[in-house]
Design a protein around this motif. Structure first.
Motif, PDB file in Angstrom:
ATOM      1  N   ILE A   1     -81.744  33.032 -16.178  1.00 41.90           N
ATOM      2  CA  ILE A   1     -81.610  32.543 -14.801  1.00 41.90           C
ATOM      3  C   ILE A   1     -80.516  31.473 -14.796  1.00 41.90           C
ATOM      4  O   ILE A   1     -80.671  30.432 -15.433  1.00 41.90           O
TER       5      ILE A   1
ATOM      6  N   SER B   1     -81.980  32.354  -8.134  1.00 40.79           N
ATOM      7  CA  SER B   1     -83.158  33.203  -8.300  1.00 40.79           C
ATOM      8  C   SER B   1     -83.683  33.554  -6.919  1.00 40.79           C
ATOM      9  O   SER B   1     -83.661  32.715  -6.022  1.00 40.79           O
TER      10      SER B   1
ATOM     11  N   THR C   1     -77.977  37.542 -12.219  1.00 38.74           N
ATOM     12  CA  THR C   1     -77.586  37.080 -13.553  1.00 38.74           C
ATOM     13  C   THR C   1     -76.068  36.962 -13.621  1.00 38.74           C
ATOM     14  O   THR C   1     -75.347  37.586 -12.831  1.00 38.74           O
TER      15      THR C   1
ATOM     16  N   LYS D   1     -80.602  38.044 -19.597  1.00 35.39           N
ATOM     17  CA  LYS D   1     -81.833  37.934 -18.801  1.00 35.39           C
ATOM     18  C   LYS D   1     -82.059  36.474 -18.374  1.00 35.39           C
ATOM     19  O   LYS D   1     -83.160  36.072 -18.026  1.00 35.39           O
TER      20      LYS D   1
ATOM     21  N   LEU E   1     -86.434  45.668 -13.637  1.00 34.70           N
ATOM     22  CA  LEU E   1     -86.787  45.124 -12.326  1.00 34.70           C
ATOM     23  C   LEU E   1     -86.613  46.196 -11.255  1.00 34.70           C
ATOM     24  O   LEU E   1     -85.602  46.917 -11.236  1.00 34.70           O
TER      25      LEU E   1
ATOM     26  N   SER F   1     -90.325  38.806 -11.248  1.00 37.87           N
ATOM     27  CA  SER F   1     -89.063  38.889 -11.992  1.00 37.87           C
ATOM     28  C   SER F   1     -89.182  38.559 -13.477  1.00 37.87           C
ATOM     29  O   SER F   1     -88.388  39.043 -14.286  1.00 37.87           O
ATOM     30  N   THR F   2     -90.188  37.734 -13.833  1.00 36.45           N
ATOM     31  CA  THR F   2     -90.297  37.327 -15.244  1.00 36.45           C
ATOM     32  C   THR F   2     -91.646  37.649 -15.873  1.00 36.45           C
ATOM     33  O   THR F   2     -91.795  37.566 -17.096  1.00 36.45           O
TER      34      THR F   2
ATOM     35  N   TYR G   1     -85.697  36.834 -17.414  1.00 32.16           N
ATOM     36  CA  TYR G   1     -86.081  37.978 -16.595  1.00 32.16           C
ATOM     37  C   TYR G   1     -86.701  39.072 -17.467  1.00 32.16           C
ATOM     38  O   TYR G   1     -86.420  39.160 -18.666  1.00 32.16           O
TER      39      TYR G   1
END
Length: 317
Positions: free
Chosen positions: A132, A84, A54, A130, A114, A92-93, A110
């Motif tokens: 991308i 990513s 990020t 969060k 994590l 991740s999401t 995101y």
């Protein structure tokens, strides 16, 4: 008898030449020009301190004074180069979709938490960011910061677009790119040979073969960065009770073959930087630098910075 003496003298001459060139490779090879030195490298921007890949992570690492950002690139459905790690977005999401199947506007944020892949049972809890980002965002925000770009998929358009961005932002002297897969690295080099490339896994294995046979000092190398794991850390990433004896043996063997100070020193003398990844503990930091690594990739940029400051380690170390 004469043939035996001739053979022995030839072998001895080869061995002596190999030893000499291992120590002084400049006798045969022109040293590669270093446009930057990456000693402190932030893996995915520092995945243990901010959500990986990020802008918040990258900004934090750059403000700490990191020498290099490491990040991963994919291509969206509308051909945007995004930062990513995963091909699929589930981890991740939480969304069951591939990056390549969504437009940039459709990409989900995101998750708040994590897992950190290279720190056992460690979860990073993110802040507000969060999102991308685009690779372009990173280049625009940090024009003077070297970036290590991992091309995650074998996609000609992705490789071409990354090259175009590197050229557009005048970053050929501040970028290294590649992947563990040799076909990707070959395409990168063909697309833009002015951007330095990493050793692929196939080329790392060849490098070790050349080193252990004594042939390495005689062979030219196009790569400028050796980026390798420290195999011994793998035993830290699993529950010790779940690691078999054969796994321990293979880890020890890989570590013994790969972590060679003589190899690292030879490569450095040729202008090839040696990065060890992904290290998150002080004892591993110390071992890597003791072995002659030029740089360490970490998920915890603050921890690595503090370690380097305590030991007065600089780029001239």
């Amino acid at each position: 008898m004469c043939a035996m003496i001739y053979l022995l003298s030839t072998v001895l001459g080869y061995v002596l030449a190999s030893v000499l060139l291992l120590k002084c490779p400049s006798l045969l090879h022109r040293r590669k020009r270093e446009t930057f030195r990456g000693m402190h490298i932030s893996h995915r921007g520092g995945a243990g301190e901010n959500l990986e890949n990020t802008m918040a992570a990258f900004r934090h690492a750059v403000e700490l004074g990191t020498d290099m950002l490491e990040l991963d690139c994919h291509l969206t459905k509308d051909e945007q180069v995004v930062v990513s790690h995963d091909t699929h977005l589930q981890r991740s999401t939480g969304v069951d979709a591939y990056v390549s199947d969504l437009t940039y506007a459709e990409l989900p944020p995101y998750l708040c938490k994590l897992d950190v892949a290279f720190k056992r049972e460690f979860v990073c809890e993110g802040g507000e960011d969060k999102h991308i980002p685009l690779l372009r965002d990173v280049f625009e925000a940090f024009p003077e910061t070297p970036v290590n770009v991992d091309i995650k998929v074998n996609n000609d358009t992705l490789i071409r677009k990354v090259s175009e961005l590197v050229t557009k932002y005048n970053r050929e002297h501040l970028t290294v790119w590649g992947n563990a897969r040799n076909n990707i690295v070959q395409k990168c080099y063909k697309e833009n040979p002015r951007i330095p490339v990493l050793f692929s896994l196939q080329r790392v294995l060849l490098l070790l073969l050349l080193f252990y046979t004594g042939l390495l000092p005689f062979v030219p190398l196009k790569e400028q960065f050796l980026e390798i794991p420290m195999p011994s850390i793998m035993t830290k990433l699993k529950d010790p009770a779940r690691i078999s004896r054969s796994q321990r043996l293979m880890t020890w063997l890989a570590d013994t073959l790969l972590m060679r100070k003589t190899l690292f020193e030879h490569l450095k003398a040729r202008g090839i930087q040696v990065y060890v990844w992904v290290l998150n503990d002080e004892d591993d930091f110390q071992r890597a630098f003791d072995l002659g690594a030029t740089g360490i990739m970490t998920d915890f940029p603050t921890k690595l910075k503090d370690f380097m400051e305590k030991r007065s380690l600089t780029k001239h170390h």
